[in-house]
Design an enzyme around this catalytic site. Sequence first.
Site, PDB file in Angstrom:
ATOM      1  N   THR A  86      36.829  52.559  39.316  1.00  0.00           N
ATOM      2  CA  THR A  86      37.231  53.701  40.294  1.00  0.00           C
ATOM      3  C   THR A  86      38.791  52.791  41.554  1.00  0.00           C
ATOM      4  O   THR A  86      38.111  52.076  41.311  1.00  0.00           O
ATOM      5  CB  THR A  86      36.205  54.257  40.969  1.00  0.00           C
ATOM      6  OG1 THR A  86      36.164  52.946  41.343  1.00  0.00           O
ATOM      7  CG2 THR A  86      34.587  54.339  39.832  1.00  0.00           C
ATOM      8  N   HIS A  88      37.557  53.995  44.545  1.00  0.00           N
ATOM      9  CA  HIS A  88      37.014  53.110  45.567  1.00  0.00           C
ATOM     10  C   HIS A  88      37.048  51.834  45.815  1.00  0.00           C
ATOM     11  O   HIS A  88      36.776  52.108  47.271  1.00  0.00           O
ATOM     12  CB  HIS A  88      35.424  53.225  44.994  1.00  0.00           C
ATOM     13  CG  HIS A  88      34.166  53.171  46.412  1.00  0.00           C
ATOM     14  ND1 HIS A  88      34.807  54.433  47.735  1.00  0.00           N
ATOM     15  CD2 HIS A  88      33.677  52.754  46.696  1.00  0.00           C
ATOM     16  CE1 HIS A  88      33.613  55.050  47.976  1.00  0.00           C
ATOM     17  NE2 HIS A  88      32.877  53.679  47.883  1.00  0.00           N
ATOM     18  N   MET A 113      37.280  35.470  57.604  1.00  0.00           N
ATOM     19  CA  MET A 113      36.804  36.595  56.316  1.00  0.00           C
ATOM     20  C   MET A 113      36.562  35.579  54.604  1.00  0.00           C
ATOM     21  O   MET A 113      37.045  34.783  54.355  1.00  0.00           O
ATOM     22  CB  MET A 113      38.048  36.747  55.581  1.00  0.00           C
ATOM     23  CG  MET A 113      37.576  38.958  55.067  1.00  0.00           C
ATOM     24  SD  MET A 113      38.551  39.897  55.137  1.00  0.00           S
ATOM     25  CE  MET A 113      40.304  39.307  54.615  1.00  0.00           C
ATOM     26  N   ARG A 127      35.134  32.291  41.206  1.00  0.00           N
ATOM     27  CA  ARG A 127      35.231  32.118  42.743  1.00  0.00           C
ATOM     28  C   ARG A 127      34.625  32.451  44.013  1.00  0.00           C
ATOM     29  O   ARG A 127      34.847  32.242  45.333  1.00  0.00           O
ATOM     30  CB  ARG A 127      36.625  33.403  43.197  1.00  0.00           C
ATOM     31  CG  ARG A 127      37.766  33.581  42.846  1.00  0.00           C
ATOM     32  CD  ARG A 127      38.343  34.830  42.814  1.00  0.00           C
ATOM     33  NE  ARG A 127      39.952  34.614  41.982  1.00  0.00           N
ATOM     34  CZ  ARG A 127      40.597  36.115  41.972  1.00  0.00           C
ATOM     35  NH1 ARG A 127      41.156  36.878  42.618  1.00  0.00           N
ATOM     36  NH2 ARG A 127      41.365  35.163  40.844  1.00  0.00           N
TER      37      ARG A 127
HETATM   38  N1  INI Z   1      31.295  47.507  48.115  1.00  0.00           N
HETATM   39  C1  INI Z   1      31.386  46.492  47.426  1.00  0.00           C
HETATM   40  O1  INI Z   1      30.896  45.755  48.637  1.00  0.00           O
HETATM   41  N2  INI Z   1      32.129  46.041  46.489  1.00  0.00           N
HETATM   42  C2  INI Z   1      32.445  46.816  46.009  1.00  0.00           C
HETATM   43  O2  INI Z   1      33.381  46.220  44.826  1.00  0.00           O
HETATM   44  C3  INI Z   1      31.999  48.040  46.434  1.00  0.00           C
HETATM   45  N3  INI Z   1      32.869  49.252  45.297  1.00  0.00           N
HETATM   46  O3  INI Z   1      33.367  48.846  44.097  1.00  0.00           O
HETATM   47  O4  INI Z   1      32.171  50.186  45.538  1.00  0.00           O
HETATM   48  C4  INI Z   1      31.009  48.932  47.333  1.00  0.00           C
HETATM   49  N4  INI Z   1      31.432  50.053  47.939  1.00  0.00           N
HETATM   50  C5  INI Z   1      29.625  49.931  47.857  1.00  0.00           C
HETATM   51  C6  INI Z   1      30.142  50.298  49.577  1.00  0.00           C
HETATM   52  O5  INI Z   1      30.785  49.243  50.686  1.00  0.00           O
HETATM   53  C7  INI Z   1      29.549  51.142  50.968  1.00  0.00           C
HETATM   54  O6  INI Z   1      28.129  50.721  51.069  1.00  0.00           O
HETATM   55  C8  INI Z   1      29.136  52.122  50.554  1.00  0.00           C
HETATM   56  O7  INI Z   1      30.525  53.653  50.352  1.00  0.00           O
HETATM   57  C9  INI Z   1      28.405  53.637  51.501  1.00  0.00           C
HETATM   58  O8  INI Z   1      29.510  52.825  52.838  1.00  0.00           O
END
Ligand code: INI
Length: 163
Positions: A86, A88, A113, A127
């Site tokens: 995705t 996202h 970080m 990693r």
């Molecule tokens: N959060 C992560 O920490 N790693 C991811 O890979 C990830 N993906 O890919 O969706 C992810 N999504 C959740 C995001 O951090 C928030 O918690 C969510 O959108 C609610 O605000």
Amino acid sequence: MNFYEGSLVATGLKVGLVVARFNSLVTEQLLLGAADVLRRHGVKDADIDVFRCPGTFELSSLLRRVARSGRYDAVVALGAVIRGGTPHFEYVAGEATKGVAQVALEAECAVSMGILTCDTMEQALERAGVKAGNKGAEAAVAAIEQANVLREAGKVPSPRRAE
Ligand code: INI
């Protein structure tokens, strides 16, 4: 010439570790790596506080709150963003990086970080201690050095006035 740099001696430092629960298989390994480095460099167990948030997107707001408390010499953000299928991924990784950078600029303490951005879970695990080092441990070393150099920078004497 005068040089100012941070040692890797962490005795007496207080550190806040902020960890995302999302992809916890990976982030728990980052946490173990960071805590291990801190202890081995002299931080007392009681001086390491761990804060958890839902995902990497939420890291910077919690990191900011922890950094602003004034209780820590260093705070470390630990998360894992894995591309999957995705878009996202791009938003979460981008916003998290910007957020942590903003906290770092505002904070009085060191901010480091330890956020992995990988294509696959396999790469992320590599990693996080399995094969290619541990990003959490690296971030903890950076936090120690930065906390110490920030302290040194605060001790730079003001220029002497000409008589
Ligand atoms: N959060 C992560 O920490 N790693 C991811 O890979 C990830 N993906 O890919 O969706 C992810 N999504 C959740 C995001 O951090 C928030 O918690 C969510 O959108 C609610 O605000």
